[in-house]
Design a protein around this motif. Structure first.
Motif, mmCIF file in Angstrom:
data_model
loop_
_atom_site.group_PDB
_atom_site.id
_atom_site.type_symbol
_atom_site.label_atom_id
_atom_site.label_comp_id
_atom_site.label_asym_id
_atom_site.label_seq_id
_atom_site.Cartn_x
_atom_site.Cartn_y
_atom_site.Cartn_z
ATOM 1 N N TRP A 170 0.880 -1.179 0.000
ATOM 2 C CA TRP A 170 0.000 0.000 0.000
ATOM 3 C C TRP A 170 0.915 1.226 0.000
ATOM 4 N N ARG A 172 1.727 4.851 0.538
ATOM 5 C CA ARG A 172 1.029 5.695 1.504
ATOM 6 C C ARG A 172 1.019 7.182 1.126
ATOM 7 N N ASP A 175 -1.848 6.825 -1.138
ATOM 8 C CA ASP A 175 -2.899 5.984 -0.564
ATOM 9 C C ASP A 175 -3.418 4.971 -1.586
ATOM 10 N N HIS A 201 -10.539 4.372 -4.033
ATOM 11 C CA HIS A 201 -11.241 5.461 -3.370
ATOM 12 C C HIS A 201 -12.320 6.074 -4.260
ATOM 13 N N TRP A 412 0.111 -1.391 7.102
ATOM 14 C CA TRP A 412 -0.705 -0.229 6.750
ATOM 15 C C TRP A 412 -1.806 -0.582 5.750
ATOM 16 N N GLU A 416 -5.962 -0.091 6.128
ATOM 17 C CA GLU A 416 -6.818 0.596 5.151
ATOM 18 C C GLU A 416 -7.935 -0.308 4.641
ATOM 19 N N LEU A 463 -1.448 9.441 10.883
ATOM 20 C CA LEU A 463 -2.155 9.227 9.625
ATOM 21 C C LEU A 463 -2.873 10.517 9.252
ATOM 22 N N ALA A 465 -4.850 10.991 5.993
ATOM 23 C CA ALA A 465 -5.901 10.945 4.978
ATOM 24 C C ALA A 465 -7.206 11.498 5.542
#
Length: 653
Positions: A170, A172, A175, A201, A412, A416, A463, A465
């Protein structure tokens, strides 16, 4: 022989990576890839738009890796070997999935530059990077933040019925999950790499990808690609269109005919086959080709100047042969980021293998004939249609679930997936991989409360996001929660609200230094230099009183001490800077970075002779950034004489 996949152990002289920097990287990444604003005005519209697509505000949530040194010792690394009767590829899953070696058995030749050591240096977006082999750059302009990070790896069924190695993680900074499937068919001279980047997303995402191959170079090495023009980018931060092969009076397709470091991004026609090759005096070497989605090709040269040579030696060891880099990317240049729509993915297939062409045209004065000969040889070795067919076959296997696990990456991705409920066939991120750094965030996700630490320790990673920021905003406003919330707000560009969150947290914090440091840096960014110095001095004093034994505490003290001394010297508060210096442990003060800081401090105190003595005693600043001139700049405040050489401050800058 049939293709085999096996675990192995590779031993190299290596400098330890050291701990991560515990202080959040709140500043925007700078460096050699910044583009002069005036240059943008004359660029093609699509290039200009993609250069301006979502530049990084910070390297959050990734932590900086600057704890490495330069003392090397034999070190073992997990390796995965993929082998048939013609090629042997050695992959380092714990170091970004780097292909360390691509050995061509029939000639006994190493097709890539195989670095004999592993020496981290400050080239990656988040610090530590090392040279050699084939690296997979994803995230944003520059070397990936995953350079020295572990990837998940497993065996997966290959399209020809054999086995292939899947690497996945992943990423980061953006994302985004991605995968690389390494596949070496039986009786093949070419290693295939099937790559897929997914956007799970509900918002578009900027995507950056450049596969970077280090190739050996000498005065006869020539790099060929199907282009008559290129975009040249150098340390002067301009992007200029130049002819290929000759510009400024020299044939720039020979890496050793450039004096200075530079990138050449080739302008490859849309209908042309996408490839790049590095060939020696006999016309043999490595070729990389791909399906058309990977449109960009680039040559990077260190140049023959003193600085370029020193940087190469800095990354390996004196006496080692030089190297150039041939790269392949999603856009024409590395300054661009390609949009990826919500729920979409982008994929392609690459192939790496030996190439042998007639050296007479390859090294002749007729560039069109040189290119044509290389492309003819490539067509015989690996037809374009074969690459397309391999890509189609691979796509049918891209969702295959992994079998035997060969290596475990970070937790991670698992975090998610638990948060978003993402379905990602072929790239599982199981909850079992959630580790110490992820557990507080998993508790926030499940209970709505960010937990207090069980024992005193520097704060863990933040984090940033939007979904995590939303959870922090609704969680009980404990000091540690406010600390992480402020980091997320800062990353989002809401600087004033970040300061308010840190100030709220400070009112009830038992451990004050993390919040004080963030407030100090915010004041530095706002050019409130005296107030920043006050806060830094207070933060360091608080940390000095709280710190315990252990690697994390030592790393935090060194990182905060460095920032505090910089801030105090900037406003002329030399005595307080000296107090911070004396509060550092002896091991920290003995490192090259802090020897340079000591020289600056001595100059500020008016003792230039003592500063000169520091230089003459010799030190190495391990974490210099690419293109840095800071050693020279400090030396220039000591004297206008030449910088000490091998017996003094041995630096590439």
């Amino acid at each position: 022989m049939a293709t085999s996949v096996r675990r192995d152990r590779l031993t190299l002289p290596a400098a330890p990576l050291g701990p991560e920097n515990p202080l959040p990287g709140l500043c925007a990444p700078g460096g050699v890839h910044e583009l002069d604003e005036r240059t943008k005005e004359g660029l093609p519209r699509d290039m200009k738009r993609q250069i301006g697509n979502a530049p990084l505000r910070t390297t959050l949530p990734v932590r900086t890796r600057d704890g490495y040194g330069r003392e090397r010792a034999d070190t073992g690394f997990d390796a995965i070997v993929i082998e048939n009767d013609r090629l042997r590829a050695t992959v380092l899953p714990g170091l970004g999935g780097r292909i360390h070696s691509l050995h061509y058995k029939s000639t006994g030749r190493e097709l890539v530059y195989r670095n004999p050591v592993l020496q981290p240096a400050g080239f990656a977006l988040n610090g530590a990077w090392f040279s050699g082999g084939i690296e997979w750059n994803i995230g944003a302009t520059g070397h990936t933040a995953l350079t020295c990070a572990p990837l998940h790896a497993a065996v997966v069924p290959a399209p020809d019925g054999g086995e292939m190695v899947r690497l996945w993680e992943w990423e980061r900074l953006r994302d985004l999950p991605f995968q690389i499937d390494l596949w070496l068919p039986a009786d093949s001279d070419f290693l295939y790499a099937g790559v897929r980047v997914r956007n799970p997303h509900e918002r578009p995402a900027p995507v950056y990808w450049w596969s970077n191959t280090a190739v050996p170079e000498d005065e006869h090495t020539r790099v060929l690609a199907p282009a008559d023009e290129a975009w040249r980018f150098g340390y002067e931060h301009t992007l200029a269109r130049v002819p290929v092969p000759r510009s400024d009076g020299a044939d720039r397709t020979y890496p050793t005919r450039s004096a200075d470091p530079a990138d050449y991004f080739y302008e490859i026609p849309g209908e042309a086959r996408k490839w790049i090759a590095s060939l020696d005096a006999s016309g043999t070497g490595l070729v990389q080709t791909s399906t058309d989605r990977l449109r960009g090709r680039k040559l990077f040269v260190w140049g023959t100047g003193a600085d370029g040579r020193r940087w190469q030696e800095w990354l390996t060891e004196p006496g080692t042969g030089g190297y150039a880099e041939i790269q392949a990317g999603l856009a024409r240049t590395q300054l661009e980021h390609v949009p990826l729509e919500p729920g979409a993915d982008v994929s392609w297939l690459e192939a790496y293998g030996p190439l042998s062409a007639d050296p007479a045209p390859v090294h002749g004065d007729d560039w069109a004939a040189a290119r044509a000969e290389a492309e003819r040889a490539l067509g015989e070795a690996l037809p374009r249609a074969a690459v397309e067919a391999a890509y189609t076959a691979w796509l049918a296997h891209a969702d295959q679930e992994p079998g035997e696990i060969l290596h475990t990456g970070s937790g991670w991705g698992a975090l998610e997936v638990l948060r978003g409920g993402h379905e990602l066939p072929g790239t599982p991120f199981p909850e079992s991989t959630v580790g110490e750094q992820q557990r507080p965030w998993l508790e926030l996700l499940r209970s709505g409360v960010f937990p207090a630490p069980r024992e005193a320790a520097p704060p863990g990673p933040s984090l940033v996001a939007p979904h995590w920021r939303d959870m922090l905003e609704t969680a009980p406003a404990e000091p540690l929660t406010e600390y992480h919330l402020g980091v997320a707000q800062w990353h989002a560009g809401d600087l004033a609200q970040a300061v308010r969150s840190w100030e709220r947290g400070l009112r009830r914090a038992a451990s004050r230094w993390p919040l004080l440091r963030n407030l100090a840096l915010a004041d530095c960014e706002a050019e409130h230099c005296e107030r920043a110095a006050d806060l830094y001095a207070e933060a360091f004093a608080d940390l000095h009183g709280e710190r315990r034994d252990g690697e994390q505490w030592t790393a935090a003290t060194a990182a905060l001490g460095r920032e505090a001394i910089d801030a105090l010297l900037a406003v002329g508060r030399t005595a307080e800077a000296r107090t911070v210096w004396e509060g550092l442990d002896a091991g920290t003060r003995a490192t090259g970075r802090f020897r340079l800081i000591e020289a600056r401090l001595l100059v500020a105190e008016g003792d230039r002779q003592a500063a000169r003595t520091v230089f003459e005693a010799g030190f190495e600043v391990a974490d210099l950034r690419e293109g840095s001139t800071e050693v020279r700049e400090v030396w220039a405040t000591v004297t206008d004489g030449p910088l000490p050489g091998a017996s003094g401050a041995r630096q590439p800058s």
